[in-house]
Design a protein around this motif. Structure first.
Motif, PDB file in Angstrom:
ATOM      1  N   ALA A  62       0.836  -1.202   0.000  1.00  0.00           N
ATOM      2  CA  ALA A  62       0.000   0.000   0.000  1.00  0.00           C
ATOM      3  C   ALA A  62       0.872   1.253   0.000  1.00  0.00           C
ATOM      4  N   TYR A  67      -0.539   4.599  -1.567  1.00  0.00           N
ATOM      5  CA  TYR A  67      -1.758   4.633  -0.764  1.00  0.00           C
ATOM      6  C   TYR A  67      -1.393   4.866   0.691  1.00  0.00           C
ATOM      7  N   ALA A  72      -7.329   1.599   1.846  1.00  0.00           N
ATOM      8  CA  ALA A  72      -7.460   2.359   0.604  1.00  0.00           C
ATOM      9  C   ALA A  72      -7.027   1.529  -0.604  1.00  0.00           C
ATOM     10  N   ILE A  73      -5.906   0.829  -0.485  1.00  0.00           N
ATOM     11  CA  ILE A  73      -5.469   0.005  -1.617  1.00  0.00           C
ATOM     12  C   ILE A  73      -6.379  -1.212  -1.771  1.00  0.00           C
TER      13      ILE A  73
END
Length: 95
Positions: A62, A67, A72-73
């Motif tokens: 990530a 990210y 989020a990733i």
């Protein structure tokens, strides 16, 4: 590609190449047949997939792919590949 994981804004690219935003986006799309955002997402997701297959820890993937955190990733990855990042950890899945 050598700056794929750096935080570079469209404005910085425009300044570097002496283009307006519309010229940057139009030229990029003409040359690559995709948008700048879609290009970056594809490259980053494929890099993330490769890193995960090489057993790089997900939190590190990530961070390396730009990210802020794993969630989020995870969301971007799942939307892009239609499967979770852990699905690409299976030795029998070439994804």
């Amino acid at each position: 590609n050598s700056h794929l994981f750096e935080e570079i804004t469209a404005d910085e690219l425009c300044d570097r190449f002496f283009l307006s935003r519309s010229q940057l986006y139009d030229t990029f799309k003409k040359c690559t047949h995709t948008t700048l955002g879609a290009y970056l997402l594809t490259k980053r997701m494929n890099a993330a997939k490769t890193m995960l297959k090489n057993r790089v820890p997900a939190k590190e993937v990530a961070y390396l792919c730009g990210y802020r955190d794993y969630s989020a990733i995870y969301r971007a990855y799942k939307k892009f590949f239609h499967m979770s990042p852990s699905a690409h950890l299976s030795p029998n899945n070439d994804g």
